[in-house]
Write a protein that holds these residues in place. Structure first.
Motif, PDB file in Angstrom:
ATOM      1  N   ASP A  40      -0.428  -8.984  -5.629  1.00  0.00           N
ATOM      2  CA  ASP A  40       0.745  -9.152  -4.777  1.00  0.00           C
ATOM      3  C   ASP A  40       1.036 -10.629  -4.536  1.00  0.00           C
ATOM      4  O   ASP A  40       0.352 -11.519  -5.042  1.00  0.00           O
ATOM      5  N   TRP A  48      -4.699  -5.217  -6.102  1.00  0.00           N
ATOM      6  CA  TRP A  48      -4.581  -3.790  -5.809  1.00  0.00           C
ATOM      7  C   TRP A  48      -4.833  -3.020  -7.096  1.00  0.00           C
ATOM      8  O   TRP A  48      -4.297  -3.365  -8.145  1.00  0.00           O
ATOM      9  N   LEU A  62      -6.316   4.623  -4.541  1.00  0.00           N
ATOM     10  CA  LEU A  62      -5.943   3.221  -4.359  1.00  0.00           C
ATOM     11  C   LEU A  62      -7.132   2.423  -3.847  1.00  0.00           C
ATOM     12  O   LEU A  62      -7.845   2.862  -2.941  1.00  0.00           O
ATOM     13  N   GLY A 118      -7.566  -1.409  -2.412  1.00  0.00           N
ATOM     14  CA  GLY A 118      -6.852  -2.610  -2.027  1.00  0.00           C
ATOM     15  C   GLY A 118      -7.796  -3.690  -1.533  1.00  0.00           C
ATOM     16  O   GLY A 118      -9.016  -3.505  -1.465  1.00  0.00           O
ATOM     17  N   LEU A 145       0.836  -1.191   0.000  1.00  0.00           N
ATOM     18  CA  LEU A 145       0.000   0.000   0.000  1.00  0.00           C
ATOM     19  C   LEU A 145       0.873   1.243   0.000  1.00  0.00           C
ATOM     20  O   LEU A 145       0.641   2.200  -0.735  1.00  0.00           O
TER      21      LEU A 145
END
Length: 450
Positions: free
Chosen positions: A429, A435, A293, A295, A16
């Motif tokens: 990831d 993400w 962002l 996530g 992040l």
């Protein structure tokens, strides 16, 4: 962080933080997220200021506390000594190849008006006390150019993975079989240990760790080759990197420079050009825009964060502004996005109400020009066609990754300027979590790229 975190949580927050918002990589393969290693972590005596013996000898007993003698530079932090940031001017070109493969070039000008960097965000910098006089030898001990050569090499080592990603993305369909091998090479070059190996080869092994007033550092570095310790990437074997050309011609700073303690202030500024200023190109600066962002759930709540981008609305100046250039004069139905760089403005925070992390800064840069289509006034770049470098500075360290656009990049002219529709960069990831970094809908105004 606001609370104690488990190891998995720290891993997610480090990603992040990279998004910084800048945590994204190519949809193909999984590069690691390295902390950029310091070039001075070699245990070399006196490496902090390039002097032999006690690094404290660089202190000026007649000057203010923690000030260096004029002419000296800091490579790594030494005690509480403080210097001023200098922007370096020059050029380097690395070339990399492998058995049976044609060499690829990685040319980077820095510090010139059309190089794409600035004093505030330099591709190559030095951290030094004032210059006493030039030339530096004999008589005076100015180390400014030496420090620039070291930082240029470090920036080259950091950017190699991004360059390989550009090559991978431009492989023609008929040669697509090589892409997984380039992907593996790219991921290996991103590793902290690989960047360390690169700087060891070009800095430590060449004797660059100690300042020598009689040395010609171009001669010391040009022709030096790094043979990677991992030799097999399936269809790519025995890869190497060679410094073809490197020259530092000057250093500059304002009358009062920004304070610094080492060379690492610019570790998140990957040396990429926004494109030279050509007649007929459309040059735009960001009028207003943000990045958001999205996530995965963390402790049951989705991670989100929105950060501002440097724009006219934030009173940006010169090369500190987010900007892009486009060639709209291609043949019928075609155009080319020549360059794009989006800078963060101020510190950003992202989280989910339970945990958060602050990000000092980040940059999103188009690595190389990309062609698109135009129809009825709409200019589009297809998904996956544009290669971006994402770099950032957080409490977890400095990062650099590459990614391609997961959605179309589309823009059109309006009565007030240009508008860019939202477009998305995507990253999966190592935990398999998704993400998404969205460059939100933005407005752009005509203006010179300084």
């Amino acid at each position: 962080m606001t609370q104690e975190q488990s190891a998995p949580t720290i891993h997610l927050l480090s990603l992040l933080a990279l998004v910084g918002l800048a945590s994204a990589s190519s949809g193909c393969g999984e590069p690691t997220s390295p902390t950029i290693p310091g070039v001075g972590h070699f245990g070399t005596e006196g490496f902090g200021t390039g002097t032999e013996g006690d690094v404290g000898d660089g202190a000026d007993e007649t000057a203010g506390e923690n000030e260096l003698d004029p002419g000296l530079c800091l490579i790594e932090a030494v005690g509480a000594y403080v210097g001023e940031r200098y922007q370096c001017q020059g050029f380097f070109e690395a070339r990399f190849g492998a058995d049976g493969r044609a060499e690829e070039g990685f040319p980077v000008p820095f510090g010139y008006p059309d190089s794409g960097d600035s004093y505030e965000k330099p591709f190559v910098n030095a951290c030094c006390a004032p210059i006493v006089g030039m030339p530096s030898c004999p008589g005076e001990s100015n180390q400014h150019l030496w420090a620039c050569y070291i930082d240029a090499v470090q920036q080259m080592c950091v950017g190699l993975g991004t360059k390989v990603e550009e090559v991978r993305n431009n492989v023609p369909p008929a040669q697509a079989i090589i892409k997984p091998s380039l992907e593996a090479l790219r991921d290996w070059l991103y590793l902290e240990s690989s960047i360390y190996e690169c700087t060891e080869n070009f800095i430590t092994s060449t004797g660059m760790t100690t300042f020598d007033c009689a040395a010609d550092y171009s001669d010391v570095l040009e022709g030096v080759t790094w043979t990677l310790s991992r030799t097999n990437y399936d269809l790519i074997t025995n890869p190497y990197v060679r410094i073809e050309t490197i020259e530092v011609s000057d250093v500059e700073k304002p009358e009062v420079g920004e304070p610094c303690t080492d060379l690492h202030d610019n570790d998140s500024y990957i040396p990429l050009e926004i494109g030279p200023d050509e007649p007929g190109w459309t040059k735009l600066v960001l009028a207003n825009g943000t990045a958001t962002l999205h996530g995965p759930p963390l402790d049951g709540e989705e991670v989100t964060g929105t950060a501002g981008l440097a724009s006219v609305a934030t009173a940006c100046e010169g090369k500190g502004c987010s900007a892009m250039v486009a060639n709209l004069q291609l043949g019928s139905g075609a155009w080319r996005l020549e360059g794009m760089r989006l800078h963060s403005v101020g510190a950003a925070a992202a989280g989910n109400g339970k945990t958060s992390v602050e990000v000092d800064e980040y940059t999103i840069s188009l690595f190389s020009p990309v062609e698109g289509t135009r129809s009825d006034g709409l200019y589009e770049i297809a998904p996956g066609a544009a290669v971006f470098s994402l770099s950032g500075r957080t409490g977890f360290g400095d990062y650099s990754l590459t990614t391609t656009n997961a959605s179309p990049i589309a823009m059109k002219a309006t009565a007030d300027g240009w508008v860019l529709s939202p477009f998305e960069l995507h990253h999966v990831d190592r935990n398999g979590d998704d993400w998404r970094l969205v460059v939100d809908a933005s407005s752009w105004a005509p203006g010179p790229l300084q």
